[in-house]
Design a protein around this motif. Structure first.
Motif, PDB file in Angstrom:
ATOM      1  N   GLY A 182       0.771  -1.240   0.000  1.00  0.00           N
ATOM      2  CA  GLY A 182       0.000   0.000   0.000  1.00  0.00           C
ATOM      3  C   GLY A 182       0.795   1.279   0.000  1.00  0.00           C
ATOM      4  N   GLY A 183       2.110   1.184   0.009  1.00  0.00           N
ATOM      5  CA  GLY A 183       2.893   2.392  -0.099  1.00  0.00           C
ATOM      6  C   GLY A 183       3.204   3.035   1.232  1.00  0.00           C
ATOM      7  N   TYR A 184       3.728   4.268   1.151  1.00  0.00           N
ATOM      8  CA  TYR A 184       4.223   5.012   2.302  1.00  0.00           C
ATOM      9  C   TYR A 184       5.318   4.231   3.010  1.00  0.00           C
ATOM     10  CZ  TYR A 184       0.631   8.374   1.309  1.00  0.00           C
ATOM     11  OH  TYR A 184      -0.131   9.317   0.678  1.00  0.00           O
ATOM     12  N   TYR A 185       6.404   4.047   2.259  1.00  0.00           N
ATOM     13  CA  TYR A 185       7.551   3.300   2.744  1.00  0.00           C
ATOM     14  C   TYR A 185       8.646   4.240   3.239  1.00  0.00           C
ATOM     15  CZ  TYR A 185       5.239  -0.050  -0.359  1.00  0.00           C
ATOM     16  OH  TYR A 185       4.315  -0.846  -0.977  1.00  0.00           O
ATOM     17  N   ARG A 186       9.559   3.709   4.049  1.00  0.00           N
ATOM     18  CA  ARG A 186      10.824   4.401   4.267  1.00  0.00           C
ATOM     19  C   ARG A 186      11.508   4.451   2.909  1.00  0.00           C
ATOM     20  NH1 ARG A 186      16.074   2.881   6.054  1.00  0.00           N
ATOM     21  NH2 ARG A 186      16.021   1.531   4.227  1.00  0.00           N
ATOM     22  N   PRO A 187      11.950   5.639   2.448  1.00  0.00           N
ATOM     23  CA  PRO A 187      12.516   5.721   1.098  1.00  0.00           C
ATOM     24  C   PRO A 187      13.781   4.883   0.940  1.00  0.00           C
ATOM     25  CG  PRO A 187      12.047   7.915   1.982  1.00  0.00           C
ATOM     26  CD  PRO A 187      11.897   6.939   3.108  1.00  0.00           C
ATOM     27  N   THR A 188      14.037   4.507  -0.296  1.00  0.00           N
ATOM     28  CA  THR A 188      15.315   3.881  -0.619  1.00  0.00           C
ATOM     29  C   THR A 188      16.374   4.971  -0.744  1.00  0.00           C
ATOM     30  OG1 THR A 188      16.405   2.326  -2.124  1.00  0.00           O
ATOM     31  CG2 THR A 188      14.939   3.933  -3.116  1.00  0.00           C
ATOM     32  N   HIS A 189      17.602   4.666  -0.312  1.00  0.00           N
ATOM     33  CA  HIS A 189      18.671   5.667  -0.321  1.00  0.00           C
ATOM     34  C   HIS A 189      19.971   5.058  -0.827  1.00  0.00           C
ATOM     35  CE1 HIS A 189      15.965   7.416   2.780  1.00  0.00           C
ATOM     36  NE2 HIS A 189      16.361   8.549   2.261  1.00  0.00           N
ATOM     37  N   LEU A 190      20.796   5.925  -1.384  1.00  0.00           N
ATOM     38  CA  LEU A 190      22.159   5.569  -1.758  1.00  0.00           C
ATOM     39  C   LEU A 190      23.086   6.653  -1.224  1.00  0.00           C
ATOM     40  CD1 LEU A 190      23.573   4.084  -4.984  1.00  0.00           C
ATOM     41  CD2 LEU A 190      24.553   6.239  -4.165  1.00  0.00           C
ATOM     42  N   HIS A 191      24.150   6.237  -0.544  1.00  0.00           N
ATOM     43  CA  HIS A 191      25.189   7.152  -0.067  1.00  0.00           C
ATOM     44  C   HIS A 191      26.474   6.855  -0.845  1.00  0.00           C
ATOM     45  CE1 HIS A 191      23.463   8.407   4.033  1.00  0.00           C
ATOM     46  NE2 HIS A 191      22.554   7.593   3.520  1.00  0.00           N
ATOM     47  N   ARG A 192      27.138   7.900  -1.286  1.00  0.00           N
ATOM     48  CA  ARG A 192      28.479   7.759  -1.858  1.00  0.00           C
ATOM     49  C   ARG A 192      29.416   8.639  -1.025  1.00  0.00           C
ATOM     50  NH1 ARG A 192      31.564   6.275  -6.189  1.00  0.00           N
ATOM     51  NH2 ARG A 192      33.268   7.700  -6.760  1.00  0.00           N
ATOM     52  N   VAL A 193      30.456   8.000  -0.462  1.00  0.00           N
ATOM     53  CA  VAL A 193      31.352   8.707   0.447  1.00  0.00           C
ATOM     54  C   VAL A 193      32.793   8.518  -0.006  1.00  0.00           C
ATOM     55  CG1 VAL A 193      32.058   9.008   2.851  1.00  0.00           C
ATOM     56  CG2 VAL A 193      29.731   8.246   2.334  1.00  0.00           C
ATOM     57  N   GLU A 194      33.530   9.626  -0.034  1.00  0.00           N
ATOM     58  CA  GLU A 194      34.972   9.600  -0.319  1.00  0.00           C
ATOM     59  C   GLU A 194      35.678  10.277   0.847  1.00  0.00           C
ATOM     60  OE1 GLU A 194      35.923  10.532  -4.674  1.00  0.00           O
ATOM     61  OE2 GLU A 194      33.896  11.348  -4.422  1.00  0.00           O
ATOM     62  N   ILE A 195      36.642   9.567   1.439  1.00  0.00           N
ATOM     63  CA  ILE A 195      37.349  10.082   2.617  1.00  0.00           C
ATOM     64  C   ILE A 195      38.853  10.007   2.362  1.00  0.00           C
ATOM     65  CG2 ILE A 195      37.770   9.800   5.084  1.00  0.00           C
ATOM     66  CD1 ILE A 195      35.067   8.358   5.272  1.00  0.00           C
ATOM     67  N   ALA A 196      39.527  11.122   2.589  1.00  0.00           N
ATOM     68  CA  ALA A 196      40.993  11.132   2.616  1.00  0.00           C
ATOM     69  C   ALA A 196      41.426  11.164   4.075  1.00  0.00           C
ATOM     70  CB  ALA A 196      41.528  12.355   1.880  1.00  0.00           C
ATOM     71  N   HIS A 197      42.325  10.239   4.456  1.00  0.00           N
ATOM     72  CA  HIS A 197      42.744  10.179   5.856  1.00  0.00           C
ATOM     73  C   HIS A 197      44.245   9.917   5.946  1.00  0.00           C
ATOM     74  CE1 HIS A 197      43.060   5.680   6.095  1.00  0.00           C
ATOM     75  NE2 HIS A 197      42.192   5.746   5.095  1.00  0.00           N
ATOM     76  N   ASP A 198      44.791  10.087   7.135  1.00  0.00           N
ATOM     77  CA  ASP A 198      46.244  10.022   7.320  1.00  0.00           C
ATOM     78  C   ASP A 198      46.738   8.691   7.887  1.00  0.00           C
ATOM     79  OD1 ASP A 198      45.373  10.102   9.913  1.00  0.00           O
ATOM     80  OD2 ASP A 198      46.279  12.025  10.413  1.00  0.00           O
ATOM     81  N   ARG A 199      45.884   7.685   7.903  1.00  0.00           N
ATOM     82  CA  ARG A 199      46.213   6.350   8.434  1.00  0.00           C
ATOM     83  C   ARG A 199      46.472   6.353   9.945  1.00  0.00           C
ATOM     84  NH1 ARG A 199      48.843   6.303   3.404  1.00  0.00           N
ATOM     85  NH2 ARG A 199      48.146   4.627   1.998  1.00  0.00           N
ATOM     86  N   GLN A 200      46.136   7.451  10.596  1.00  0.00           N
ATOM     87  CA  GLN A 200      46.285   7.536  12.042  1.00  0.00           C
ATOM     88  C   GLN A 200      44.988   8.005  12.697  1.00  0.00           C
ATOM     89  OE1 GLN A 200      49.608  10.123  12.733  1.00  0.00           O
ATOM     90  NE2 GLN A 200      51.099   8.737  11.808  1.00  0.00           N
ATOM     91  N   GLY A 201      43.879   7.909  11.956  1.00  0.00           N
ATOM     92  CA  GLY A 201      42.588   8.337  12.471  1.00  0.00           C
ATOM     93  C   GLY A 201      42.215   9.751  12.111  1.00  0.00           C
ATOM     94  N   GLY A 202      43.120  10.481  11.509  1.00  0.00           N
ATOM     95  CA  GLY A 202      42.839  11.859  11.128  1.00  0.00           C
ATOM     96  C   GLY A 202      42.163  11.927   9.767  1.00  0.00           C
ATOM     97  N   VAL A 203      41.060  12.656   9.685  1.00  0.00           N
ATOM     98  CA  VAL A 203      40.336  12.820   8.424  1.00  0.00           C
ATOM     99  C   VAL A 203      40.755  14.136   7.788  1.00  0.00           C
ATOM    100  CG1 VAL A 203      38.063  13.171   7.379  1.00  0.00           C
ATOM    101  CG2 VAL A 203      38.376  11.423   9.144  1.00  0.00           C
ATOM    102  N   LEU A 204      41.254  14.063   6.546  1.00  0.00           N
ATOM    103  CA  LEU A 204      41.721  15.241   5.819  1.00  0.00           C
ATOM    104  C   LEU A 204      40.606  15.853   4.970  1.00  0.00           C
ATOM    105  CD1 LEU A 204      45.106  13.667   4.637  1.00  0.00           C
ATOM    106  CD2 LEU A 204      44.655  14.982   6.733  1.00  0.00           C
ATOM    107  N   ALA A 205      39.710  15.013   4.474  1.00  0.00           N
ATOM    108  CA  ALA A 205      38.584  15.493   3.665  1.00  0.00           C
ATOM    109  C   ALA A 205      37.516  14.413   3.652  1.00  0.00           C
ATOM    110  CB  ALA A 205      39.030  15.825   2.243  1.00  0.00           C
ATOM    111  N   TRP A 206      36.270  14.865   3.515  1.00  0.00           N
ATOM    112  CA  TRP A 206      35.142  13.923   3.543  1.00  0.00           C
ATOM    113  C   TRP A 206      34.070  14.476   2.600  1.00  0.00           C
ATOM    114  CZ3 TRP A 206      33.943  10.412   8.112  1.00  0.00           C
ATOM    115  CH2 TRP A 206      32.730   9.735   7.951  1.00  0.00           C
TER     116      TRP A 206
END
Length: 753
Positions: free
Chosen positions: A470-494
């Motif tokens: 009958g409809g009224y669903y939780r919508p379908t979603h797609l996320h695309r994520v690109e992360i640059a990090h320093d291999r020590q837990g530091g995020v440079l860009a997201w």
């Protein structure tokens, strides 16, 4: 604090009084989207603002010496009844569909009244001015706000009632009110004489209602904060509780609908003869549905004749010009959109993603399907239309809206529609539909029968198949994520892109929930994440011929999974303990740390050696101003995760009824587990939903429910929401354990079979 939902003002009912019967298209649906939107915006909207720490209730906004009259929602007589035996019945303006407000809200009143809890009862209020939420300005339940938004109001009701009882006792006992105290449903004099509330009730209600009253300090609470059994537990566990679907009225007819196979389809022609040949079937009516569609209503003297007739009626559908959504094609469309510039929600520097030499990169795509609500009790609505008045019985989350929609269909003013709130067997958002779709259907059938000279009540029942398709669903979603990090837990860009239908566009809520073209319900959990990442966030809102709606915990159903699995991946990429990494990132968020630390400490994480083949998984997420942390123990069997134990840490500020919170977390957690199960997806092919019932749309059952150890962070601050907050963190916690066991990152829900 950004609220989860904004709702129509209570002025809507008055605006509707002059509204025409038809709207966008005569005879189609209730008020119509355009008229509903116009009326809603004209009436204004209200935002929830949590009450402060003030310990005195007052009207506020008045000139000195000239207090405003109390509002209907401040009047004890609308909420409290006391009989001669001292039984206190508290009327609540919310629906209870499992969240426990039939106990928690009376606790607030009883605490300030000093009522005898063994004599406290509860009943659900009809649609009415007094029961409109003082912050939302309509009568509704949503956004995990029942306790949060009622905390001050219901305590004030109890305190005013207590003051009136004391005033009446002072006159009868000829003792100054200041010398009297109250306890366990009685007013007590200094020398020990007692007058029970039952004996005082009549005189008390004749007393003036005090404009301001002192409220208890949390240190004085005797009931609030204690684990209390639910008032409705015995009735529900013994099968004596009546739900909307159980209602039986004299002369009642049952209606089962034939909906178009594709959303928006219309009846071209139909042959009712085979259906009418079924004993008990009285008629087959063509009626307008919401969204410009039409369908058939089969009217019978019982459910089974109506359902049998539905299998026999022959219908040709007009699907010209109706989009036929295909899930595979839609996913391809979403993937293409995710690589294109979208609507900017948050800006941040992303230069590090293309820097030379290249930093460490994570590129991830996450997908989430449509989800149906499928509450245990299917949708139903009973309507008795008598021309100049109408009575409705429905388990409504939006009483004011549903009342107005019925009035719009029947050409009545809202005050001519009496709406009784029925106890409902679940909802998860589905009973809070701005179009009031199934309620409008029932009203259309009642209208058609009345016009044909066939008065009497009709009960609309949706089958499970109607509900799934009958409809009224939780919508379908797609996320695309690109992360640059320093291999020590530091995020440079997201860089983060989310693609999905908007829930609120085209509804009266768009004016507040859609900002610069972006629906806030889709980005919650990312846009205001507690993690201090430099996130550049964009969205796309493609339109699709699939009705969508909030589903328990709304956008957090998918954003929590993305954020918590990526945080875990960053920790492991930096060879950091996932808990220690989260603690470092959340150093400025005390409530997050308290919930996480409590779950970790109680689970034995880092101190207990798990059995061979098991791993820990951790996730912590805030939704509806409540923080929930899970630590799980998982093993793998046949390529599928086995969940052995969950330890939960919850920070919801003051816990009104810890037993209710335990039940809410357990239920929400199991619902969150359901999102991971293979088969927990709604898919479409050639415009038609492929699933029909629980045999092909997977929901969790007893074997999917793990042992849960719940621990609540102590607090005296005003309570926050609990109805939905337990859903989001469980799926990522399981996925993180799977990654620890297998080295594989699952990036989609449900998990692979």
């Amino acid at each position: 604090m950004r609220p989860m939902f904004q709702y129509l003002s209570g002025e809507l009912a008055a605006a509707l009084a002059d509204a025409p019967e038809s709207s966008d298209a005569p005879g189609e649906g209730g008020l119509g989207r355009r008229v509903f939107l116009k009326l809603g915006l004209a009436a204004g909207f209200a935002l929830y603002a949590a009450p402060g720490g003030a310990q005195e209730a007052s009207t506020g906004g008045s000139a000195p010496g000239a207090p405003e009259p109390l509002k209907p929602f401040q009047q004890p007589s609308a909420f409290v009844a006391i009989d001669a035996d001292g039984i206190v019945t508290v009327t609540i303006g919310k629906i209870d569909f499992g969240q426990g407000v039939q106990t928690a809200l009376p606790m607030l009143v009883a605490e300030e009244m000093d009522a005898d809890w063994s004599k406290v009862r509860c009943e659900l209020a009809p649609a009415g001015e007094a029961y409109k939420d003082p912050f939302f300005h309509i009568q509704m339940v949503g956004g995990s706000t029942s306790i949060k938004a009622s905390w001050q109001q219901y305590r004030e009701i109890g305190a005013r009632m207590r003051a009136m009882l004391v005033a009446a006792a002072a006159k009868q006992l000829n003792t100054p009110a200041a010398q009297l105290r109250t306890e366990s449903g009685s007013v007590v004099t200094p020398d020990g004489r007692r007058l029970g509330y039952g004996a005082l009730a009549q005189a008390a209600f004749a007393e003036p209602v005090p404009p301001s009253v002192p409220l208890k300090d949390p240190s004085q609470f005797k009931l609030i904060g204690k684990p209390v059994n639910r008032l409705d537990a015995r009735a529900k566990s013994s099968g004596r509780q009546d739900f909307g679907i159980d209602l039986q009225l004299p002369g009642q007819r049952t209606v089962v609908m034939v909906h178009p196979p594709v959303f928006g389809g219309r009846v071209a022609r139909f042959d009712a003869a085979p259906a009418l040949a079924v004993p008990g079937v009285e008629e087959v009516l063509q009626v307008p549905l919401t969204g410009g569609a039409t369908g058939l209503a089969i009217v019978a003297n019982g459910f089974w004749p109506a359902r049998k007739a539905r299998e026999l009626v022959k219908v040709d559908w007009d699907l010209a010009g109706v989009e036929r959504v295909d899930s595979a094609a839609q996913l391809a469309q979403f993937r293409a959109l995710a690589k294109q510039p979208g609507i900017v929600v948050q800006r941040a520097d992303t230069a590090a993603l293309t820097a030379k030499p290249a930093p460490a990169l994570i590129t991830a795509e996450f997908t989430f399907p449509y989800l149906a609500h499928t509450p245990m009790e299917p949708l139903n609505c009973t309507i008795d239309f008598r021309g100049d008045r109408c009575t409705v019985w429905v388990g409504s989350q939006f009483q004011t809206v549903d009342q107005a929609q019925v009035a719009g269909v029947l050409g009545l003013k809202p005050e001519q529609v009496t709406l009784h709130t029925m106890t409902a067997g679940g909802g998860f958002g589905r009973r809070a539909t701005p179009t009031s779709d199934y309620v409008v259907e029932a009203a259309q059938v009642a209208k058609a029968r009345h016009a044909a000279g066939k008065p009497g009540p009709v009960k609309m029942i949706w089958t499970r198949e109607d509900d799934v398709r009958g409809g009224y669903y939780r919508p379908t979603h797609l996320h695309r994520v690109e992360i640059a990090h320093d291999r020590q837990g530091g995020v440079l860009a997201w860089k983060h892109v989310i693609v999905g239908q908007s829930i609120t566009m085209g509804t009266p809520f768009a004016d507040f929930m859609v900002k610069n073209g972006a629906d806030a319900t889709m980005t919650e959990g990312v846009a205001e994440s507690a993690y201090p990442f430099p996130i550049a966030l964009e969205v796309h809102h493609p339109k699709a011929n699939v009705p969508v709606l909030w589903w328990r915990s709304v956008g957090h159903t998918h954003t929590a999974f993305v954020m918590e699995t990526l945080v875990d991946e960053l920790a492991r990429a930096g060879r950091l303990d996932p808990v220690a990494y989260r603690r470092q990132l959340l150093a400025r968020h005390e409530r997050h740390l308290a919930a996480l630390d409590l779950a970790v400490a109680k689970s034995g994480y880092g101190k207990t050696t798990l059995a061979k083949g098991r791993a820990w998984g951790v996730a912590v997420h805030e939704s509806f101003n409540t923080v929930v942390a899970y630590v799980v123990e998982v093993s793998m069997k046949g390529g599928r995760p086995v969940l052995h134990r969950v330890t939960a840490g919850v920070h919801c500020n003051l816990a009104v009824n810890p037993r209710t919170i335990e039940a809410q977390v357990q239920g929400a957690l199991v619902m969150g587990i359901g999102m991971t199960l293979p088969g927990a997806a709604i898919t479409l092919k050639n415009g038609e939903v492929e699933q029909s019932n629980w045999h092909d749309y997977r929901v969790p059952i007893h074997v999917d429910a793990p042992p849960v150890d719940l621990h609540i962070v102590p607090s005296a601050d005003p309570p926050t929401g609990m109805g939905e907050c337990g859903v989001p963190p469980i799926a990522p916690a399981i996925a993180n354990a799977v990654a620890a066991l297998t080295g594989k990152r699952w990036r989609s829900l449900p998990f692979p079979a």
